[in-house]
Each structure stands twice: as C-alpha cells, then as structure tokens.
Design an enzyme around this catalytic site. Structure first.
Site, PDB file in Angstrom:
ATOM      1  CG  MET A  20      -1.828  -1.476   1.586  1.00 54.54           C
ATOM      2  SD  MET A  20      -2.855  -2.061   0.596  1.00 54.54           S
ATOM      3  CE  MET A  20      -3.931  -0.140   0.925  1.00 54.54           C
ATOM      4  CB  ALA A  21       0.186   5.144  -1.076  1.00 56.46           C
ATOM      5  CB  CYS A  22      -0.026   4.199   4.350  1.00 52.79           C
ATOM      6  SG  CYS A  22      -0.534   2.112   4.503  1.00 52.79           S
ATOM      7  N   GLY A  23       2.529   2.265   3.086  1.00 49.58           N
ATOM      8  CA  GLY A  23       4.050   1.516   3.469  1.00 49.58           C
ATOM      9  C   GLY A  23       3.648   0.261   3.699  1.00 49.58           C
ATOM     10  CB  VAL A  24       1.325  -1.572   6.109  1.00 53.99           C
ATOM     11  CG1 VAL A  24       1.812  -0.734   7.484  1.00 53.99           C
ATOM     12  CG2 VAL A  24      -0.146  -0.808   5.448  1.00 53.99           C
TER      13      VAL A  24
END
Ligand SMILES: Cc1cc2nc3c(=O)[nH]c(=O)nc-3n(C[C@H](O)[C@H](O)[C@H](O)COP(=O)(O)O)c2cc1C
Length: 180
Positions: A154-158
């Site tokens: 995911m763009a949020c890093g997860v």
C-alpha cells in the site's frame, strides 16, 4: 453502452480512478466523474474531463458550483453508479444515508433501480475495522455490489488487503454487471 457516474473519494489510488475513467470511455460508455472535494485536492478534475470528454463535478456549494441542482441532474442522468476508489469515509457516509456533498447527495437521490458498484481502497486496518465491515454489510444490504479489493503493498507503506482493484478488473466487473 451506458451512462456511468464514476465517484472518486480522496485516495492514493486516484490515479487508478483516472485510468478507469479513460478505459470506461474507450469502451464506449459515457462517463461523468464526481470527485469529493478532498479528492479534488489530490487530483485535478480537469484531468478527468480530458479523459472522458465530459464535465467532471466536485462541489455542490460555493464558488466551484456549476449548475443550480447538479445532484438532481446527475441522479437522473446516471444509468450506473461506480465508486472507485471508495474510501472509508465515503463508505461510512453512504451506509448512513448522509448527503453533505454533491457525490453523496446525488447517490441518495438516484432511484434504487440504478445499479451501484463500489470498489474499496484503504489501509488494511481501515478495511478490517469493525466499523468499515459493518458499513460495507449495510451497503450490500441496500443493494450495492461490493467489488472487493486486492492484496499487496500500500502507498502508506504496509502490506495487506485494501488495494483498489486494477482498472481492467473493475472494467470486467462493470461489463458483467451490465449483462445481468
Ligand atoms: C494522500 C492521501 C491518500 C489517502 N488515501 C486514502 C485511501 O486510499 N483510502 C481512505 O479511506 N482514505 C484515504 N485517505 C484519507 C482520506 O482522505 C480521508 O478519510 C478523507 O476524510 C476522505 O474524504 P472524502 O471521503 O470526502 O474523499 C488519504 C488521505 C491522503 C492525504
């Protein structure tokens, strides 16, 4: 070929929404995009206008307002509602019948006979939260077809569930819905 109102909420997956608007248009559908005000802070409505050759709608109130009753016109125009990306906030609002902007008001004003599809896009924790699950169940009960989401980075890093489906997959689901 149908008139599709494509609703997009503020999301890191908005680039896929833009691609989807282009693919739907190239498939012969007439596509009008409705962005939430926050989505329009992340991506320009003008891009969607260029990709669809149709006006893109944003605000119901204030300087950006275009028509006198855009929400009614849209609700009468749409032969299908497709929300992609649909974030947690938009899903929550729709599940509870809120109508505080153009997108939610137009959807609420649309006859229930009009098919409505929704592709969630959000962080895995947001998607797995009991509140979001409840809201998706409510929408399904109201007749929404929930298209699901993909797994991955995911763009949020997860990593996890909540990635917006690829535009080609959503296109195929729209085609399947139109054949029902
Ligand atoms: C860059 C960025 C990306 C975001 N991506 C998402 C997302 O994919 N899904 C989501 O539910 N919220 C996401 N958010 C949070 C939403 O913007 C926030 O919930 C907002 O209230 C949504 O407003 P809207 O429903 O009016 O578009 C993101 C925020 C930012 C700043």
């Amino acid at each position: 070929m149908v008139r599709i109102a494509l609703g997009c909420s503020a999301s890191a997956a908005l680039h896929k929404g833009a691609d989807l608007s282009s693919k739907l248009t190239q498939s012969g559908h007439e596509v009008r995009v409705v962005l939430t005000a926050r989505a329009a802070e992340l991506i320009s409505p003008q891009l969607f206008e260029a990709l669809t050759s149709q006006p893109a709608h944003v605000a119901e109130f204030g300087a950006a307002r275009k028509g006198a009753m855009d929400h009614i016109q849209l609700s009468q125009w749409a032969e299908m509602w497709l929300l992609a990306p649909a974030g947690a906030d938009l899903i929550a609002k729709l599940a509870h019948g809120m109508a505080d902007d153009l997108l939610t008001t137009a959807i609420l004003a649309t006859p229930l006979s009009v098919p409505r599809l929704l592709a969630p896009a959000m962080n895995p924790h947001m998607l797995g939260h009991p509140a979001t699950k409840r809201n998706l169940d409510l929408l399904e009960g109201d007749g929404w077809r929930i298209l699901g989401s993909g797994d991955g980075h995911m763009a949020c890093g997860v990593h996890g569930a909540g990635r917006l489906l690829e535009p080609a997959e959503i296109l195929a689901r729209v085609a399947a819905e139109l054949q029902r």
